[in-house]
Design an enzyme around this catalytic site. Sequence first.
Site, mmCIF file in Angstrom:
data_model
loop_
_atom_site.group_PDB
_atom_site.id
_atom_site.type_symbol
_atom_site.label_atom_id
_atom_site.label_comp_id
_atom_site.label_asym_id
_atom_site.label_seq_id
_atom_site.Cartn_x
_atom_site.Cartn_y
_atom_site.Cartn_z
ATOM 1 N N ASP A 19 79.783 67.778 106.880
ATOM 2 C CA ASP A 19 78.908 67.381 105.782
ATOM 3 C C ASP A 19 77.704 68.319 105.823
ATOM 4 O OD1 ASP A 19 77.878 66.041 103.604
ATOM 5 O OD2 ASP A 19 78.228 64.052 104.443
ATOM 6 N N CYS A 20 76.960 68.345 104.736
ATOM 7 C CA CYS A 20 75.999 69.432 104.552
ATOM 8 C C CYS A 20 74.762 69.279 105.421
ATOM 9 C CB CYS A 20 75.668 69.546 103.073
ATOM 10 S SG CYS A 20 77.169 69.931 102.132
#
Length: 695
Positions: free
Chosen positions: A241-242
Amino acid sequence: MEKFRDTTLSAQERAEDLVSRMTLEEKASQLRYDAPAVERLGIPAYNWWNEALHGVARAGTATMFPQAIGLAAMFDDEQLGKVAEIIAEEGRAKYNAFSAEEDRDIYKGLTFWSPNINIFRDPRWGRGHETYGEDPYLTGKLGVSFVKGLQGDGKVMKTAACAKHFAVHSGPEALRHEFDARCSDKDMHETYLPAFKDLTDAGVEGFMGAYNRVNGEAACASNFLMGKLAEWGFDGYFVSDCWAIRDFHTDHKLTATPEESAALALKRGCDCNCGNTYIHMMSAYEQGLVTEEDITKACVHLMRTRMRLGMFDGGTEYDNIGLDRVACKEHREYSLDCSRKSIVMLKNDGILPLDKSKIKTLAVLGPNADSIGALRANYFGVAAGYTTVLQGIQKECGDDVRVIYSQGCDLFRDRIEPLSQADDGIAEAVAYAKAADVAVLCVGLDATIEGEQGDTGNAFAGGDKLDLVLPESQRKLVDAVLATGTPTIVVMMVGSSINPLADRANAIIQAWYPGENGGTALADILFGKVSPSGKLPVTFYEKAELLPDFLDYSMVNRTYRYAENNVMYPFGFGLTYSDVSVDAASEQDGKVSVTVTNKGGVDVDEVVQLYIRSDESEFEVRNHRLCGFKRVSLKAGESKTVELVLPESAYEVVDNSGKRFVAGGSYSLWAGISQPDELSQKLGKPACIKLSISK
């Protein structure tokens, strides 16, 4: 011809050949989400980050469908598969156009980071409307159809789907960068993992990890979770995830430096970094934290996906898809059909459908009545056009009925105009309600209130909800309008469980975030052109105070499978405009035949639902669990027999060690058009037919 351009070879062989031609620095550079070009090898730059929860997002015009939770309310895996096919076609069209202009920016690739198949375990979670609801079986079935629709069945993948967020991820948003989700083996294998395995079995190309830790391990660097992928035979790519890998050293305190974080993620199996931690990969290599073999393995995985998308084939069967397919009439009409099928009628005392011949003046009220934000939810693209609820009703009424409109209040602030006194819009709304024969009161939230942390304009709790009621400004409006005594339909445009505190309302409609033409769909339902047919993919609760602690990931007293109290509207519930009964049900050789009859005078869609529980196993869920569903269209007076396959997994229970097995012995099986619970019957659904079966 270079070996990596030979389309007769496997994607793995081609990827290995291409990566073997790269320098170590080039290989390391390809592990970033914004991978640069390697011009000497003819590799163009590629940005892995793209979104497609309910339409191609964040890159200009696209068909915008209802938000994912609304699509789930259709209870129709076939229709959702077609939605995904449309998204893939528009995604290819946009990719073709962008690539022709050498535009390889974010949101313009073919790797969609969708669907979100996390379990919506707690209604306070702000991102829950991105999911397919609270049930592992429903989530898995819908997720599989979405993946197959996105990826297609051509020589190469049309687009690449991604299962996220792996795993045990559903808030709190404000703590997600530091939170450790503690989960028992039973809950892990019974609730949180099944949909991810289903998508793996369906060939999903990507997995995205979550921000949080899971039982002490970072979700993007978990021996346990990566071990599950190996056990299931996953052979796609894994992306963080970012900026989640940065959390390893800044918040989780699992590592001390960016290099250590990059090394931990890479060695555990995270191929691609959405974020900026992998820019330290060469430094990690120089410190002896990773090997060239580690970097090569991840790079091969990423290039293998690009091979499967046909990026090095010199041309694909999808290259001629043009922008004429983006937001075309056919796709927009399909979006409208989904909007109609997603809307759930929760209450109706007979006021609906409305008869225009008996209405002179209709008041459309509320902060979401003319709101585009309430149509589109989050992770949205730009629709070719929007129809708000007000516009849909105005168009439907034409010159036959006078339509008057008042916003009534702000979505959450205490006044509409900054210089006004508090509650400045209520007097007008009350006056309009009194002047009308009928009022349609549109309340709810939008993505500025419930959504992702950092992605909301008004993050009361990082995007999560603090409670299960409307903001105070809207509660005052609802009370004031209902106090007028004017017949009122309350329309909730919200992505989660909300108690509108509107018992005095004549009808209550759950419209979700209904997509670009949600106003048309709602008008069609209000005036009887279409019967409502959506079903709740989540339980609607009465009070937040009776829910378990938000931080507790145990399933005790959560979702319909384990609920003990506090239920306002049950999972699977939704009314129609006709009287549909379940007349017969039988099971033989794993196939269940159910006869349903439309005894009323209105054509409707209904959803046949199967629920099961073991009569003997101590490891069964507290109540019962969904094991089959099928949408069926019934003309007025028509009877149909539909057949549903009872999967082998329906007989399985999960013990406290996480082992899934067939319990055997006797089972109770219910066939109906709701859950087999007393509340669904009290709210207007017929009793289910109960069968006893043995395994």
